[in-house]
Motif scaffolding. Structure first.
Motif, PDB file in Angstrom:
ATOM      1  N   ALA A 120      48.565  45.937  40.588  1.00 53.77           N
ATOM      2  CA  ALA A 120      47.492  46.392  39.697  1.00 53.77           C
ATOM      3  C   ALA A 120      47.929  46.551  38.257  1.00 53.77           C
ATOM      4  N   GLY A 121      49.190  46.279  37.954  1.00 48.30           N
ATOM      5  CA  GLY A 121      49.671  46.416  36.586  1.00 48.30           C
ATOM      6  C   GLY A 121      49.930  47.836  36.164  1.00 48.30           C
ATOM      7  N   ARG A 122      49.981  48.744  37.128  1.00 49.24           N
ATOM      8  CA  ARG A 122      50.218  50.156  36.816  1.00 49.24           C
ATOM      9  C   ARG A 122      51.710  50.459  36.614  1.00 49.24           C
TER      10      ARG A 122
ATOM     11  N   LEU B 286      49.933  35.274  36.859  1.00 52.65           N
ATOM     12  CA  LEU B 286      49.497  36.244  35.865  1.00 52.65           C
ATOM     13  C   LEU B 286      50.639  36.490  34.896  1.00 52.65           C
ATOM     14  N   GLY B 287      50.380  36.313  33.633  1.00 54.38           N
ATOM     15  CA  GLY B 287      51.422  36.407  32.619  1.00 54.38           C
ATOM     16  C   GLY B 287      51.808  37.849  32.339  1.00 54.38           C
ATOM     17  N   LYS B 288      51.588  38.282  31.107  1.00 57.84           N
ATOM     18  CA  LYS B 288      51.922  39.660  30.741  1.00 57.84           C
ATOM     19  C   LYS B 288      51.087  40.597  31.601  1.00 57.84           C
TER      20      LYS B 288
ATOM     21  N   ASN C  59      45.056  43.695  31.898  1.00 56.46           N
ATOM     22  CA  ASN C  59      45.069  42.263  32.207  1.00 56.46           C
ATOM     23  C   ASN C  59      44.801  42.006  33.679  1.00 56.46           C
ATOM     24  N   ALA C  60      45.330  42.871  34.547  1.00 54.16           N
ATOM     25  CA  ALA C  60      45.084  42.716  35.985  1.00 54.16           C
ATOM     26  C   ALA C  60      43.598  42.878  36.285  1.00 54.16           C
TER      27      ALA C  60
ATOM     28  N   PHE D 149      32.561  48.641  33.413  1.00 55.12           N
ATOM     29  CA  PHE D 149      32.129  47.544  32.549  1.00 55.12           C
ATOM     30  C   PHE D 149      33.183  47.178  31.510  1.00 55.12           C
ATOM     31  N   ALA D 150      34.138  48.072  31.283  1.00 53.96           N
ATOM     32  CA  ALA D 150      35.075  47.901  30.170  1.00 53.96           C
ATOM     33  C   ALA D 150      35.877  46.605  30.250  1.00 53.96           C
ATOM     34  N   CYS D 151      36.176  46.138  31.466  1.00 51.86           N
ATOM     35  CA  CYS D 151      37.021  44.945  31.598  1.00 51.86           C
ATOM     36  C   CYS D 151      36.204  43.667  31.769  1.00 51.86           C
TER      37      CYS D 151
END
Length: 231
Positions: A48-50, A65-67, A72-73, A101-103
Motif C-alpha cells: 500500500a506504500g505505507r 509501480l515506480g516511486k 501513488n499506490a 475522491f482525493a486519489c
C-alpha cells in the motif's frame, strides 16, 4: 493482477520480510495467514506504500509501480483498509467517504449508490460522526471508503477484529460479492481462522517474514492450514 516479487522490508536493523513472492488475481480472495508478528501487516503496508521496502518489486497488471508511496499506490488502484480502520472521528460518515475522491482524476461528487447497497447502515447514518459509530459500523465505513477509490486491488487487514458476529457475517458476504464481480483482487489478512478459511480462494501462510505455503484452496486441507498458522 497484483504481483509481489522478492520483497524485503526492514524496520531499522531488523529485517521483517525476506524475499516475499505473492500474486493476487482479480475475482479471487488471497488469504494471508500466520501467527502475530510474522510480517503480514508489514507486507500489506509495503504493498500500500505505507512503508518503504528495501528491495524487490510490486507490479499491477504487468506494470511495475515506480516511486512507491501511499498516494501513488492509491492512484494506481490499490486500496488499503488498515487494522484499526483509521476513520476520521470528527467527520461525518459522508465526509469520510468523500475523502476517497482525493486519489481519483476528474473527481465526481456524490457517493455511488452501490456503496450504500453494500452497506445500508451508512446511508442511515450519513450525518453521524465517524467517532460515534460502533466498531462494526466503523469497519463498514473503512471498507466503503476504500471502495470509493474504484480499486483493482483491495487490501484488508484484520477486518473482523473487535466486530460483533452479525457484522462479521455481513462483511464476509460483501467480500464474497466483490470477489464474484470479478473486478477486484482481494488480499485478506485475517486471524479469525474460520472466516479466512471459508473465504480464501488461495492461501499464503507466513512465518518469520517468509512464505511457508502458497497454493489454491482446492489443494489445502483445513488441518494442514490450521497447523501452519498455529505454530
Amino acid at each position: 493482477m497484483l504481483e509481489v516479487k522478492d520483497l524485503t522490508l526492514k524496520y531499522g536493523q531488523s529485517q521483517i520480510l525476506n524475499g516475499i513472492n505473492l500474486s493476487a488475481k482479480k475475482g479471487e480472495i488471497t488469504a494471508v495467514m500466520g501467527t502475530n508478528g510474522v510480517g503480514k501487516t508489514s507486507l500489506l503496508k509495503a504493498i500500500a506504500g505505507r512503508h518503504p521496502f528495501a528491495s524487490g518489486a510490486i507490479s499491477l497488471d504487468g506494470q511495475v509501480l515506480g516511486k512507491h508511496s501511499a498516494v501513488n499506490a492509491a492512484r494506481a488502484g490499490i486500496a488499503y483498509v488498515p487494522q484499526g480502520r483509521e476513520v476520521f472521528p470528527m467527520m461525518t460518515v459522508t465526509e469520510n467517504l468523500e475523502t476517497g475522491f482525493a486519489c481519483l482524476e476528474g473527481r465526481a461528487h456524490g457517493v455511488p449508490d452501490h456503496i450504500y447497497d453494500l452497506f445500508p447502515v451508512l446511508r442511515d447514518m450519513s450525518a453521524r460522526r465517524g467517532g460515534d459509530l460502533s466498531g462494526g459500523q466503523q469497519q463498514q465505513l473503512a471498507i466503503a471508503r476504500a471502495l470509493i477509490t474504484k480499486p483493482s486491488v483491495l487490501l484488508l487487514d484484520e477486518p473482523t477484529e473487535g466486530i460483533q458476529p452479525n457484522i462479521i457475517k455481513h462483511i464476509g458476504e460483501v467480500i464474497q460479492k466483490l470477489r464474484d464481480q470479478g473486478e477486484i483482487a482481494i488480499v485478506l489478512v485475517e486471524q479469525f481462522f474460520d472466516f479466512a478459511f471459508e473465504l480464501g480462494d488461495r492461501f499464503v501462510t507466513m512465518d518469520r517474514g517468509t512464505v511457508t505455503l502458497d497454493d489454491v484452496s482446492a489443494n489445502v486441507g483445513r488441518e494442514q492450514l490450521l497447523e501452519l498458522v498455529s505454530v
